[in-house]
Design a protein around this motif. Structure first.
Motif, PDB file in Angstrom:
ATOM      1  N   ALA A 252     -45.207  38.774 -12.883  1.00  0.00           N
ATOM      2  CA  ALA A 252     -44.066  39.686 -12.818  1.00  0.00           C
ATOM      3  C   ALA A 252     -42.835  38.895 -12.397  1.00  0.00           C
ATOM      4  O   ALA A 252     -42.938  37.840 -11.766  1.00  0.00           O
ATOM      5  N   TYR A 253     -41.670  39.430 -12.743  1.00  0.00           N
ATOM      6  CA  TYR A 253     -40.416  38.771 -12.402  1.00  0.00           C
ATOM      7  C   TYR A 253     -39.750  39.484 -11.231  1.00  0.00           C
ATOM      8  O   TYR A 253     -39.926  40.693 -11.037  1.00  0.00           O
ATOM      9  N   SER A 254     -39.030  38.723 -10.467  1.00  0.00           N
ATOM     10  CA  SER A 254     -38.309  39.299  -9.332  1.00  0.00           C
ATOM     11  C   SER A 254     -37.388  40.406  -9.819  1.00  0.00           C
ATOM     12  O   SER A 254     -36.639  40.230 -10.787  1.00  0.00           O
ATOM     13  N   LYS A 310     -41.339  35.419  -4.438  1.00  0.00           N
ATOM     14  CA  LYS A 310     -41.618  34.298  -5.324  1.00  0.00           C
ATOM     15  C   LYS A 310     -43.018  33.780  -5.045  1.00  0.00           C
ATOM     16  O   LYS A 310     -43.479  33.774  -3.907  1.00  0.00           O
ATOM     17  N   GLY A 311     -43.702  33.341  -6.097  1.00  0.00           N
ATOM     18  CA  GLY A 311     -45.034  32.770  -5.939  1.00  0.00           C
ATOM     19  C   GLY A 311     -46.120  33.834  -6.006  1.00  0.00           C
ATOM     20  O   GLY A 311     -45.902  34.974  -6.421  1.00  0.00           O
ATOM     21  N   ALA A 312     -47.329  33.442  -5.588  1.00  0.00           N
ATOM     22  CA  ALA A 312     -48.478  34.345  -5.633  1.00  0.00           C
ATOM     23  C   ALA A 312     -48.409  35.329  -4.468  1.00  0.00           C
ATOM     24  O   ALA A 312     -48.227  34.937  -3.316  1.00  0.00           O
ATOM     25  N   ILE A 339     -45.333  36.032  -8.872  1.00  0.00           N
ATOM     26  CA  ILE A 339     -43.942  36.470  -8.993  1.00  0.00           C
ATOM     27  C   ILE A 339     -43.088  35.273  -9.406  1.00  0.00           C
ATOM     28  O   ILE A 339     -43.117  34.219  -8.765  1.00  0.00           O
ATOM     29  N   VAL A 340     -42.333  35.449 -10.468  1.00  0.00           N
ATOM     30  CA  VAL A 340     -41.472  34.390 -10.998  1.00  0.00           C
ATOM     31  C   VAL A 340     -40.023  34.845 -10.881  1.00  0.00           C
ATOM     32  O   VAL A 340     -39.675  35.945 -11.322  1.00  0.00           O
ATOM     33  N   ASN A 341     -39.186  34.019 -10.280  1.00  0.00           N
ATOM     34  CA  ASN A 341     -37.760  34.358 -10.200  1.00  0.00           C
ATOM     35  C   ASN A 341     -36.896  33.329 -10.920  1.00  0.00           C
ATOM     36  O   ASN A 341     -35.691  33.255 -10.702  1.00  0.00           O
TER      37      ASN A 341
END
Length: 417
Positions: A252-254, A310-312, A339-341
């Motif tokens: 998922a994205y931030s 961000k991250g797992a 989580i990817v930002n």
């Protein structure tokens, strides 16, 4: 005997005359010859002694008590038959009486009912071994050697006395995380030289560590003539609410809104409601009220990822449990989401401005999570010089090419590369 008599007479004849030797020496030599020749004759006759001994071996009867986590459950019994069985296990009533279950339950006082309600499956197993089942075990002990074992993934001996002491069971707890019934049966069946007369199994039947050999093990016990006497403990289908499965995207994205699909199974709580919540790293980020229909049902809930995440991260989906549920451990399921930002770098190589190109280009430019770069092979180098979104050619250097996370190839000729 004739040969031996001949040897004696020959020895006496040879030493009958003095021959210059004293009488004592002649007698000693004659006796020695008789003994030696007698031993030779005895050896030739090959004498043998047959000694017969008989020993009576008592066959064993291992008793297995399940101590897995599921045995800590406290069943909420509603049917008179279930209450009567629990009362019999706790030695409050006898099932051998002709009294029906309804009348047995009516005879229980408030203290006995409270004890039934607060007794776990392991408590019932202990009571069977030390109270209600003691007369049966005593009759077995008259002709069999009893031993008592606990088991989860494998058995463990707790007492080799014919009657287990209450103190030996007092400290037992239902803490084993894995249960392998077949492997435990095989282990105790093969522990002695003589096959056991049978195996007594006290368990709720929940097995979460069975191997592919389980059926083969049970068939082997049958072929060896080792019966298994199962004593089921607990309700086969108790009232409970559990989360059976959770479906959520892995990345998922931030700032995204993430949907979560939850599969719930319920029994005994029809038309009742509870709160379904989502926790992100133990922080509640979403919740809603769900109504139970009984059986399997699907519910959806969503949450929004904070822009600084961000991250797992760990996502926990849980249903607030009822006070009288059989187990609260199955009301919570965890998943991991990355989580990817950072933006995704996409390179789109196209020949002509086709309709598909215009459509994909609009989607890529509209998504704020994507950093799109385009190559128009048939448009000429002018478009690359006038637009920051375009480059003239595909990167020649490995480092430049691998800065893109995704490359989309459209209708472009191979000679372009």
């Amino acid at each position: 005997m004739a040969i031996f008599a001949g040897i004696v007479l020959l020895s006496l004849y040879l030493y009958r005359r003095p021959g210059g030797m004293p009488f004592g020496l002649r007698a000693f030599l004659a006796l020695s010859r008789i003994v030696v020749l007698a031993l030779v004759v005895a050896t030739l006759l090959e004498p043998a002694a047959i000694i017969t001994e008989s020993h009576t071996l008592s066959r064993s009867l291992p008793v297995l008590l399940d101590v897995s986590e599921s045995m800590s459950m406290k069943d909420q019994r509603k049917r008179p038959e279930d209450l009567a069985c629990a009362a019999a296990a706790l030695d409050m009533v006898s099932l051998e009486d002709d009294t029906d279950a309804d009348r047995m339950v009516m005879q229980l006082d408030a203290k006995q009912r409270q004890k039934i309600a607060t007794s776990s499956r392991l408590d019932l197993g202990k009571a069977i071994l030390t109270q209600s089942g003691r007369p049966v075990l005593e009759s077995f002990a008259e002709s069999l050697d009893l031993s008592y074992h606990t088991f989860g993934r494998s058995p463990r001996l707790i007492s080799d006395d014919n009657l287990v002491a209450t103190e030996a069971l007092a400290s037992l707890e239902a803490i084993e995380q894995e249960t392998s019934i077949a492997a435990s049966l095989e282990a105790v069946a093969s522990s002695g030289g003589v096959p056991p007369a049978g195996i007594v199994l006290l368990s709720d039947g929940i097995d979460n560590a069975s191997s592919q050999r389980s059926e083969a093990i049970l068939r082997d016990l049958g072929a060896r003539g080792i019966p298994v006497y199962a004593v089921p403990i607990g309700l086969s289908d108790p009232d409970d609410v559990s989360i059976r499965n959770v479906v959520v995207q892995e990345v998922a994205y931030s700032g995204d809104k993430v949907p979560v699909r939850v599969q719930i199974k319920s029994k005994g709580y029809e038309r009742r409601t509870a709160r379904l919540a989502v926790l992100l790293n133990d922080r509640r980020v979403s919740s809603r009220i769900v109504r139970f229909d009984g059986g399997l049902q699907f519910e959806e809930v969503d949450f929004r990822v904070d822009v600084y995440e961000k991250g797992a991260v760990q996502i926990d989906v849980l249903i607030e449990p009822f006070d009288n549920e059989i187990s609260m451990a199955n009301n919570r399921v965890s998943r991991t989401v990355r989580i990817v930002n950072e933006k995704v770098n996409v390179l789109y190589v196209e020949g002509n401005a086709r309709w598909e190109y215009r459509y994909l280009r609009a989607i890529l430019k509209r998504d704020p999570r994507i950093n799109a770069t385009f190559i128009s092979s048939n448009a000429g180098p002018e478009i690359a010089r006038n637009s920051p979104e375009h480059i003239e050619r595909f990167p020649n250097e490995r480092e430049d090419a691998f800065q893109y996370d995704l490359v989309i190839l459209g209708d472009v000729e191979a000679s372009f590369f």
